[in-house]
Design a protein around this motif. Structure first.
Motif, PDB file in Angstrom:
ATOM      1  N   ASN A 146       0.824  -1.208   0.000  1.00 16.29           N
ATOM      2  CA  ASN A 146       0.000   0.000   0.000  1.00 16.29           C
ATOM      3  C   ASN A 146       0.858   1.258   0.000  1.00 16.29           C
ATOM      4  N   PHE A 147       1.933   1.207  -0.803  1.00 22.15           N
ATOM      5  CA  PHE A 147       2.745   2.402  -1.017  1.00 22.15           C
ATOM      6  C   PHE A 147       2.041   3.334  -2.004  1.00 22.15           C
ATOM      7  N   ARG A 148       2.544   4.549  -2.107  1.00 20.10           N
ATOM      8  CA  ARG A 148       1.998   5.445  -3.119  1.00 20.10           C
ATOM      9  C   ARG A 148       2.295   4.866  -4.498  1.00 20.10           C
ATOM     10  N   PRO A 149       1.331   4.911  -5.432  1.00 18.62           N
ATOM     11  CA  PRO A 149       1.562   4.341  -6.763  1.00 18.62           C
ATOM     12  C   PRO A 149       2.849   4.877  -7.390  1.00 18.62           C
ATOM     13  N   GLY A 150       3.609   3.979  -7.966  1.00 16.37           N
ATOM     14  CA  GLY A 150       4.891   4.312  -8.578  1.00 16.37           C
ATOM     15  C   GLY A 150       6.072   3.887  -7.732  1.00 16.37           C
ATOM     16  N   THR A 151       5.848   3.678  -6.441  1.00 17.06           N
ATOM     17  CA  THR A 151       6.959   3.305  -5.555  1.00 17.06           C
ATOM     18  C   THR A 151       7.534   1.943  -5.938  1.00 17.06           C
ATOM     19  N   MET A 152       6.673   0.961  -6.124  1.00 18.20           N
ATOM     20  CA  MET A 152       7.152  -0.375  -6.486  1.00 18.20           C
ATOM     21  C   MET A 152       7.855  -0.342  -7.838  1.00 18.20           C
ATOM     22  N   GLU A 153       7.339   0.444  -8.765  1.00 17.18           N
ATOM     23  CA  GLU A 153       7.988   0.571 -10.072  1.00 17.18           C
ATOM     24  C   GLU A 153       9.369   1.208  -9.922  1.00 17.18           C
ATOM     25  N   LYS A 154       9.472   2.233  -9.088  1.00 14.43           N
ATOM     26  CA  LYS A 154      10.767   2.890  -8.847  1.00 14.43           C
ATOM     27  C   LYS A 154      11.791   1.909  -8.298  1.00 14.43           C
ATOM     28  N   TRP A 155      11.319   0.964  -7.511  1.00 15.35           N
ATOM     29  CA  TRP A 155      12.206  -0.035  -6.913  1.00 15.35           C
ATOM     30  C   TRP A 155      12.480  -1.218  -7.840  1.00 15.35           C
ATOM     31  N   GLY A 156      11.923  -1.194  -9.053  1.00 15.68           N
ATOM     32  CA  GLY A 156      12.099  -2.324  -9.955  1.00 15.68           C
ATOM     33  C   GLY A 156      11.299  -3.537  -9.541  1.00 15.68           C
ATOM     34  N   MET A 157      10.210  -3.306  -8.785  1.00 23.54           N
ATOM     35  CA  MET A 157       9.382  -4.397  -8.275  1.00 23.54           C
ATOM     36  C   MET A 157       7.944  -4.257  -8.769  1.00 23.54           C
ATOM     37  N   ASP A 158       7.800  -3.816 -10.036  1.00 20.22           N
ATOM     38  CA  ASP A 158       6.471  -3.733 -10.626  1.00 20.22           C
ATOM     39  C   ASP A 158       5.966  -5.151 -10.913  1.00 20.22           C
ATOM     40  N   TYR A 159       4.688  -5.268 -11.246  1.00 19.25           N
ATOM     41  CA  TYR A 159       4.115  -6.601 -11.406  1.00 19.25           C
ATOM     42  C   TYR A 159       4.768  -7.358 -12.556  1.00 19.25           C
ATOM     43  N   ALA A 160       5.107  -6.666 -13.629  1.00 26.29           N
ATOM     44  CA  ALA A 160       5.733  -7.355 -14.762  1.00 26.29           C
ATOM     45  C   ALA A 160       7.032  -8.026 -14.331  1.00 26.29           C
ATOM     46  N   ALA A 161       7.834  -7.310 -13.554  1.00 24.03           N
ATOM     47  CA  ALA A 161       9.110  -7.879 -13.108  1.00 24.03           C
ATOM     48  C   ALA A 161       8.891  -9.017 -12.122  1.00 24.03           C
ATOM     49  N   LEU A 162       7.966  -8.839 -11.172  1.00 17.57           N
ATOM     50  CA  LEU A 162       7.736  -9.863 -10.160  1.00 17.57           C
ATOM     51  C   LEU A 162       7.088 -11.105 -10.757  1.00 17.57           C
TER      52      LEU A 162
END
Length: 400
Positions: free
Chosen positions: A100-116
């Protein structure tokens, strides 16, 4: 006590990331029904819920034992590349990820759904935010109170002559957690057919909007904007809080025709049921204020306990307004085991609400209260294959 292996979700592994209420409450529900919930926290500060609350007995929050229950705590600094790499390894072996981070945080960390999902195609990722992952507001900070306001709940809550009020709990966060949980269960069912996971996008404002009944449709069709109405619902009568002797109050719901007729008999006013002003549901709604005054004048002459007994005998829905002490003393709570006790290392035996809803074969349960920060770090990382020396090195560098 039901063993962990018998929980409805005991074959699922969950990684919980994020803080405060919405994401952690979703994790709490999963853990209540047996899922292995691994909560990743900042190793220095942990989830702020560890410090939240009006009071801090023995320096600890009474909130954390509830929202942190049935979880394993791992301290891991996600701001470091090595911390994120370990988190990604944990997620690669998980069924569900909650963030439940602000949207974009996981992407910034390279942990977006595509990568995971490239590493774990069966992964179900529940993303909880104020406004959702898309749209012009997606990047805004969105706490529960904002979602409650945007979803329409705040405007209709409170007395009509006062500013919008709030419920005494964080209802927007809890509703979003429940919607995320519903999405997870749907995605799990879909995965049995497809073999693949998916993303659940649970927004605070939409989760509140979902429970707003016909508010939008009524405006669309009639132009009526629902307003604050205090302790009543306009047009639903009688259904209100009424005074009893002393400072006590009683809730009475008698808006159905048959129930209203029984209430009139109990009041010694059978004439009211035939009065054109009260003879039908619509008529009672039109004359709601007058009817409530008549009922209040009658209830004011009764002691609460005596009136409750009478109305129960006559099959008229009624009840007291419960507080925590009432819950602990009430026989229905006791018979259902709605409040349970568990052992806490600092507080000793503590009481909290049980796991709901009730399942006949695989019920949920409170297995342990919220753990100490990082209590399970060595255990979980050991299960991941990290050596004792490696974990000690990570700890020395502040990564775990």
């Amino acid at each position: 006590m039901t063993p962990l292996s018998e929980g409805a979700l005991s074959d699922l592994k969950v990684i919980e990331m994020g803080t405060l209420i919405a994401g952690p409450f979703c994790g709490q529900i999963l853990g209540d029904f047996g899922a292995d919930v691994v909560k990743i926290e900042d190793p220095k500060t942990g989830d702020p819920m560890r410090q939240w609350g009006r009071s801090l007995p023995k320096g600890l929050s009474p909130w954390w034992p509830v929202i942190g229950r049935n979880k394993r705590s791992v301290g891991l600094d996600l701001r470091t590349p090595e911390g994120r790499a370990i988190a990604a390894d944990l997620i690669a072996g998980a069924d569900i990820l909650i963030e439940n981070f602000r949207p974009g945080t996981m992407e910034k960390w390279g942990m977006d759904y595509a990568a995971l999902s490239a590493r774990n195609p069966r992964l179900i990722m529940a993303r909880i935010s104020g406004f959702g992952q898309t749209g012009p507001y997606a990047q805004r900070a969105g706490y529960g109170l904002i979602g409650e306001a945007m979803g329409g709940l705040r405007h209709v809550t409170g007395e009509p002559d006062r500013p919008p009020a709030r419920a005494g709990i964080s209802i927007g966060d809890s509703l979003t957690a429940m919607h995320a949980f519903m999405g997870i269960t749907m995605a799990l069912h879909a995965r049995t057919r497809t073999g693949r996971g998916q993303v659940i996008d649970a927004a605070l404002f939409e989760s509140v909007l979902a429970v707003m009944e016909n508010l939008v449709t009524e405006y669309d069709l009639t132009g009526y904007v629902r307003e604050r109405s205090g302790s009543i619902l306009p047009g639903i009568a009688p259904s209100n809080v009424y005074p009893c002797q002393g400072d006590e109050v009683i809730l009475i719901g008698g808006n159905g025709d048959n129930v209203f007729a029984r209430l009139c008999e109990v009041m010694g006013r059978p004439d009211l049921a035939a009065d054109p002003k009260f003879v039908s549901h619509a008529a009672r709604g039109t004359n709601q204020a007058e009817l409530d005054q008549i009922i209040a004048a009658w209830t004011r002459t009764w002691k609460l306990a005596d009136l409750l007994a009478l109305l129960e005998e006559k099959g008229i829905p009624s009840g007291r307004v419960f507080r925590a002490p009432d819950m602990l003393e009430d026989p229905q709570y006791q018979a259902r085991g709605a409040i349970v006790e568990t052992d806490h290392p600092v507080f000793g035996r503590i009481k909290m609400q049980n796991a709901f809803p009730r399942l006949s074969e695989t019920p949920g349960q409170v297995r342990w209260p919220g753990p100490a920060l990082g209590e399970h770090t060595d255990q979980v990382l050991g299960e991941l294959g990290l050596s004792v020396d490696k974990i000690a090195d990570l700890r020395a560098r502040g990564i775990v």
